[in-house]
Design a protein around this motif. Structure first.
Motif, PDB file in Angstrom:
ATOM      1  N   PRO A 185       1.054   1.234 -11.802  1.00 53.53           N
ATOM      2  CA  PRO A 185       0.477   0.634 -13.096  1.00 53.53           C
ATOM      3  C   PRO A 185       1.737   0.074 -13.990  1.00 53.53           C
ATOM      4  CG  PRO A 185      -0.544   3.008 -12.856  1.00 53.53           C
ATOM      5  CD  PRO A 185       0.593   2.802 -11.830  1.00 53.53           C
ATOM      6  N   HIS A 186       2.950   0.288 -13.537  1.00 52.72           N
ATOM      7  CA  HIS A 186       4.021  -0.334 -13.974  1.00 52.72           C
ATOM      8  C   HIS A 186       4.680  -1.568 -13.500  1.00 52.72           C
ATOM      9  CE1 HIS A 186       4.456   3.434 -16.533  1.00 52.72           C
ATOM     10  NE2 HIS A 186       4.308   4.114 -15.740  1.00 52.72           N
ATOM     11  N   MET A 187       4.017  -1.849 -12.225  1.00 50.70           N
ATOM     12  CA  MET A 187       4.233  -3.281 -11.806  1.00 50.70           C
ATOM     13  C   MET A 187       3.752  -4.408 -12.600  1.00 50.70           C
ATOM     14  SD  MET A 187       6.031  -2.371  -8.893  1.00 50.70           S
ATOM     15  CE  MET A 187       6.225  -0.600  -8.154  1.00 50.70           C
ATOM     16  N   PRO A 219       0.912  -1.137  -0.031  1.00 50.80           N
ATOM     17  CA  PRO A 219      -0.191   0.079   0.000  1.00 50.80           C
ATOM     18  C   PRO A 219       0.853   1.155   0.165  1.00 50.80           C
ATOM     19  CG  PRO A 219      -0.635  -1.577   1.679  1.00 50.80           C
ATOM     20  CD  PRO A 219       0.623  -1.998   1.456  1.00 50.80           C
ATOM     21  N   MET A 220       2.136   1.161   0.346  1.00 52.09           N
ATOM     22  CA  MET A 220       3.020   2.237   0.271  1.00 52.09           C
ATOM     23  C   MET A 220       3.707   2.836  -0.987  1.00 52.09           C
ATOM     24  SD  MET A 220       4.658   1.364   4.104  1.00 52.09           S
ATOM     25  CE  MET A 220       5.577   2.717   4.192  1.00 52.09           C
ATOM     26  N   VAL A 221       3.527   1.798  -2.103  1.00 56.04           N
ATOM     27  CA  VAL A 221       3.963   2.123  -3.255  1.00 56.04           C
ATOM     28  C   VAL A 221       3.402   3.490  -3.737  1.00 56.04           C
ATOM     29  CG1 VAL A 221       4.184   1.209  -5.679  1.00 56.04           C
ATOM     30  CG2 VAL A 221       4.235  -0.366  -4.080  1.00 56.04           C
ATOM     31  N   ASP A 222       4.328   4.196  -4.126  1.00 54.07           N
ATOM     32  CA  ASP A 222       3.784   5.815  -4.546  1.00 54.07           C
ATOM     33  C   ASP A 222       4.323   5.916  -5.841  1.00 54.07           C
ATOM     34  OD1 ASP A 222       2.699   8.090  -4.323  1.00 54.07           O
ATOM     35  OD2 ASP A 222       4.114   8.570  -2.468  1.00 54.07           O
ATOM     36  N   LYS A 223       5.039   7.360  -6.012  1.00 52.27           N
ATOM     37  CA  LYS A 223       5.276   7.857  -7.295  1.00 52.27           C
ATOM     38  C   LYS A 223       6.757   7.577  -7.278  1.00 52.27           C
ATOM     39  CE  LYS A 223       1.628  11.459  -7.533  1.00 52.27           C
ATOM     40  NZ  LYS A 223       1.451  12.952  -7.563  1.00 52.27           N
ATOM     41  N   HIS A 224       7.129   7.688  -8.798  1.00 60.78           N
ATOM     42  CA  HIS A 224       8.677   7.549  -9.111  1.00 60.78           C
ATOM     43  C   HIS A 224       9.235   8.829  -8.291  1.00 60.78           C
ATOM     44  CE1 HIS A 224      12.540   7.728 -11.204  1.00 60.78           C
ATOM     45  NE2 HIS A 224      12.273   6.381 -11.675  1.00 60.78           N
ATOM     46  N   ASP A 246       0.385  -5.608 -11.815  1.00 63.44           N
ATOM     47  CA  ASP A 246      -1.023  -4.606 -11.917  1.00 63.44           C
ATOM     48  C   ASP A 246      -1.775  -5.490 -12.993  1.00 63.44           C
ATOM     49  OD1 ASP A 246      -2.046  -1.625 -11.931  1.00 63.44           O
ATOM     50  OD2 ASP A 246      -2.136  -2.547 -14.137  1.00 63.44           O
ATOM     51  N   PRO A 247      -3.129  -5.263 -12.710  1.00 61.90           N
ATOM     52  CA  PRO A 247      -4.131  -6.186 -13.150  1.00 61.90           C
ATOM     53  C   PRO A 247      -4.182  -6.032 -14.616  1.00 61.90           C
ATOM     54  CG  PRO A 247      -5.297  -5.204 -11.372  1.00 61.90           C
ATOM     55  CD  PRO A 247      -3.939  -4.700 -11.518  1.00 61.90           C
ATOM     56  N   ALA A 248      -3.840  -4.903 -15.229  1.00 63.89           N
ATOM     57  CA  ALA A 248      -3.822  -4.583 -16.736  1.00 63.89           C
ATOM     58  C   ALA A 248      -2.495  -5.503 -17.416  1.00 63.89           C
ATOM     59  CB  ALA A 248      -3.467  -3.251 -17.004  1.00 63.89           C
ATOM     60  N   ASN A 249      -1.633  -5.390 -16.508  1.00 68.16           N
ATOM     61  CA  ASN A 249      -0.283  -6.004 -17.061  1.00 68.16           C
ATOM     62  C   ASN A 249      -0.382  -7.811 -16.884  1.00 68.16           C
ATOM     63  OD1 ASN A 249       0.696  -3.577 -17.600  1.00 68.16           O
ATOM     64  ND2 ASN A 249       1.631  -3.334 -15.525  1.00 68.16           N
ATOM     65  N   SER A 250      -1.104  -8.144 -16.128  1.00 72.44           N
ATOM     66  CA  SER A 250      -1.198  -9.664 -15.651  1.00 72.44           C
ATOM     67  C   SER A 250      -2.340 -10.386 -16.126  1.00 72.44           C
ATOM     68  CB  SER A 250      -0.716  -9.621 -14.324  1.00 72.44           C
ATOM     69  OG  SER A 250      -1.842  -9.171 -13.428  1.00 72.44           O
ATOM     70  N   GLU A 251      -2.564  -9.895 -17.376  1.00 69.09           N
ATOM     71  CA  GLU A 251      -3.932 -10.916 -17.964  1.00 69.09           C
ATOM     72  C   GLU A 251      -3.415 -12.419 -18.208  1.00 69.09           C
ATOM     73  OE1 GLU A 251      -5.489  -8.448 -20.810  1.00 69.09           O
ATOM     74  OE2 GLU A 251      -6.481  -7.243 -19.366  1.00 69.09           O
ATOM     75  N   ASN A 252      -2.311 -12.330 -18.753  1.00 69.48           N
ATOM     76  CA  ASN A 252      -1.428 -13.577 -19.428  1.00 69.48           C
ATOM     77  C   ASN A 252      -0.262 -14.004 -18.799  1.00 69.48           C
ATOM     78  OD1 ASN A 252      -1.407 -16.300 -20.421  1.00 69.48           O
ATOM     79  ND2 ASN A 252      -0.691 -15.290 -22.234  1.00 69.48           N
ATOM     80  N   THR A 253      -0.264 -14.129 -17.463  1.00 68.11           N
ATOM     81  CA  THR A 253       1.244 -14.455 -16.789  1.00 68.11           C
ATOM     82  C   THR A 253       1.746 -15.903 -17.019  1.00 68.11           C
ATOM     83  OG1 THR A 253       0.377 -14.768 -14.843  1.00 68.11           O
ATOM     84  CG2 THR A 253       0.819 -12.304 -15.285  1.00 68.11           C
ATOM     85  N   PHE A 254       2.983 -16.055 -16.985  1.00 68.78           N
ATOM     86  CA  PHE A 254       3.535 -17.466 -16.727  1.00 68.78           C
ATOM     87  C   PHE A 254       4.032 -17.538 -15.227  1.00 68.78           C
ATOM     88  CE2 PHE A 254       6.108 -20.825 -17.097  1.00 68.78           C
ATOM     89  CZ  PHE A 254       5.377 -21.859 -17.940  1.00 68.78           C
ATOM     90  N   LEU A 255       3.529 -18.485 -14.493  1.00 69.13           N
ATOM     91  CA  LEU A 255       4.206 -18.628 -13.092  1.00 69.13           C
ATOM     92  C   LEU A 255       5.425 -19.464 -13.105  1.00 69.13           C
ATOM     93  CD1 LEU A 255       0.681 -19.078 -11.207  1.00 69.13           C
ATOM     94  CD2 LEU A 255       2.104 -16.940 -11.677  1.00 69.13           C
ATOM     95  N   TYR A 256       6.366 -18.874 -12.926  1.00 63.30           N
ATOM     96  CA  TYR A 256       7.782 -19.636 -13.036  1.00 63.30           C
ATOM     97  C   TYR A 256       7.830 -20.667 -12.026  1.00 63.30           C
ATOM     98  CZ  TYR A 256      12.836 -19.813 -12.292  1.00 63.30           C
ATOM     99  OH  TYR A 256      13.914 -20.445 -11.924  1.00 63.30           O
ATOM    100  N   ASN A 257       8.078 -21.984 -12.129  1.00 64.10           N
ATOM    101  CA  ASN A 257       8.102 -23.014 -11.128  1.00 64.10           C
ATOM    102  C   ASN A 257       9.545 -22.872 -10.571  1.00 64.10           C
ATOM    103  OD1 ASN A 257       8.043 -25.524  -9.780  1.00 64.10           O
ATOM    104  ND2 ASN A 257       6.662 -26.124 -11.009  1.00 64.10           N
TER     105      ASN A 257
END
Length: 373
Positions: free
Chosen positions: A336-338, A322-327, A341-352
């Motif tokens: 949004p650059h993480m 919750p403390m992630v703020d501005k650059h 972020d939901p917009a970036n993680s629609e199709n992720t691959f979970l590394y085993n």
């Protein structure tokens, strides 16, 4: 112990340290060698917690070593030579597990060593499932993904939409850059050869599956520049030597947002992973005390949140999120650059990482043999 270590130990000063959250007089060395990855990531570490720690402890000097990509091999060699020269090592989760299994990294009590969350939550609960090894102290969640130049005339306006653009030389001609190791490349190769995401590791466990991955990589092998350092692909993209390439998402953020290069991020099938600290086994007591004091400071809630001001990696503590703020310099919102972020993680691959901890040595050898063919 080598002679340098011995001299350091005998000249260490007696200081007041906050280790395990309690004031105690302990003997601490005044030098630390910290191993990391160089580039934008190491810079984020320096700004977020190394510089503040040194400001509070001006008697301490830190030497950086940028060998994290070779952490396992180098620590093995140092241990065999009886000359461990590293004090604290930044490592990916699978490497940390291997070092732990081989007795090259020290097991730690996370609740004894690390600070509680501001609300009193124990460190082990704050980091939760990200503590994947008794030797591993999580720092960040990051991803390996792909960046591509937006000014490629040969692409005739086409834009990569998914990870398989890497293997499409017809639609997206040009040199690529991929990491000089099997992790990530093998998964992407099978994914783009039609293997379902939830079957990747079952297939990769077989000789036939490994051959299938190498065959897919063969289709682009002559068009690949292989990288070893995380800073390589950003530089290759900036210089126009490659048209697309894999690297860590934070490196691409730096290239795009901080340097203003004509590059975009391809988030599809980004490979999630963890990165954190391991303490080499066998440190002398003054050096170990200094490392513990530093870790207590550097991994607290505020410091991990501060790191996200400089690079687009998610902090490993739940209380930091919750403390992630501005650059810190650009003033743009970092969330949004993480990679999470939901917009970036629609199709992720979970590394085993557990699978790779078991199979890494064998596949490393096969991958290097394949590269040499």
């Amino acid at each position: 112990m080598n002679i340098t270590r011995l001299l350091t130990a005998t000249t260490a000063l007696v200081a007041t340290a906050t280790i395990a959250g309690a004031e105690s007089h302990v003997e601490m060395a005044n030098e630390m060698t910290i191993v990391s990855w160089g580039g934008a990531y190491q810079e984020s570490q320096r700004k977020a917690y190394v510089e503040p720690y040194l400001e509070a402890n001006p008697e301490v000097t830190v030497t950086w070593d940028e060998s994290s990509a070779e952490a396992v091999a180098k620590l093995r060699a140092q241990n065999e030579a009886g000359n461990v020269t590293w004090d604290l090592v930044d490592a990916v989760a699978s490497d940390a597990m291997r070092l732990c299994d081989e007795g090259l990294a020290m097991e730690v009590d996370h609740d004894e060593l690390l600070a509680e969350a501001p609300d009193g939550t124990a460190a082990s609960d704050d980091f939760g499932d990200l503590i994947v090894s008794d030797c591993f102290i999580p720092q960040i969640v990051y991803s390996t993904t792909v960046g591509y130049r937006t000014d490629n005339a040969e692409w005739e306006g086409r834009t990569p939409e998914d990870i398989c653009a890497i293997f499409d030389l017809e639609q997206f001609p040009g040199q690529r850059s991929l990491e000089k190791r099997p992790i990530g490349n093998m998964e992407w190769a099978l994914l783009c050869d039609g293997v379902a995401k939830d079957e990747i590791y079952d297939v990769l466990e077989t000789e036939e599956g490994q051959d299938r991955a190498f065959a897919k990589l063969d289709t682009i092998k002559d068009s690949v520049i292989w990288w070893s350092a995380g800073a390589d692909t950003p530089q290759l993209l900036a210089d126009g030597e490659v048209v697309m390439g894999s690297t860590y998402n934070g490196r691409l953020f730096s290239l795009i947002a901080e340097q203003g290069q004509p590059v975009e991020m391809l988030w599809d099938a980004q490979v999630f992973d963890l990165d954190g600290w391991v303490i080499p086994e066998g440190l002398d007591e003054p050096t170990l005390n200094r490392v513990k004091d530093f870790l207590h400071f550097a991994t607290d809630t505020q410091r991990l949140a501060d790191q996200s001001k400089y690079i687009a990696y998610g902090p490993a503590r739940q209380s930091s999120a919750p403390m992630v703020d501005k650059h810190a310099e650009l003033g743009i919102e970092m969330a949004p650059h993480m990679p999470t972020d939901p917009a970036n993680s629609e199709n992720t691959f979970l590394y085993n990482y557990e699978w790779w901890a078991d199979y890494r040595d064998d596949l490393d050898a096969k991958f290097q043999a394949w590269l040499a063919q």
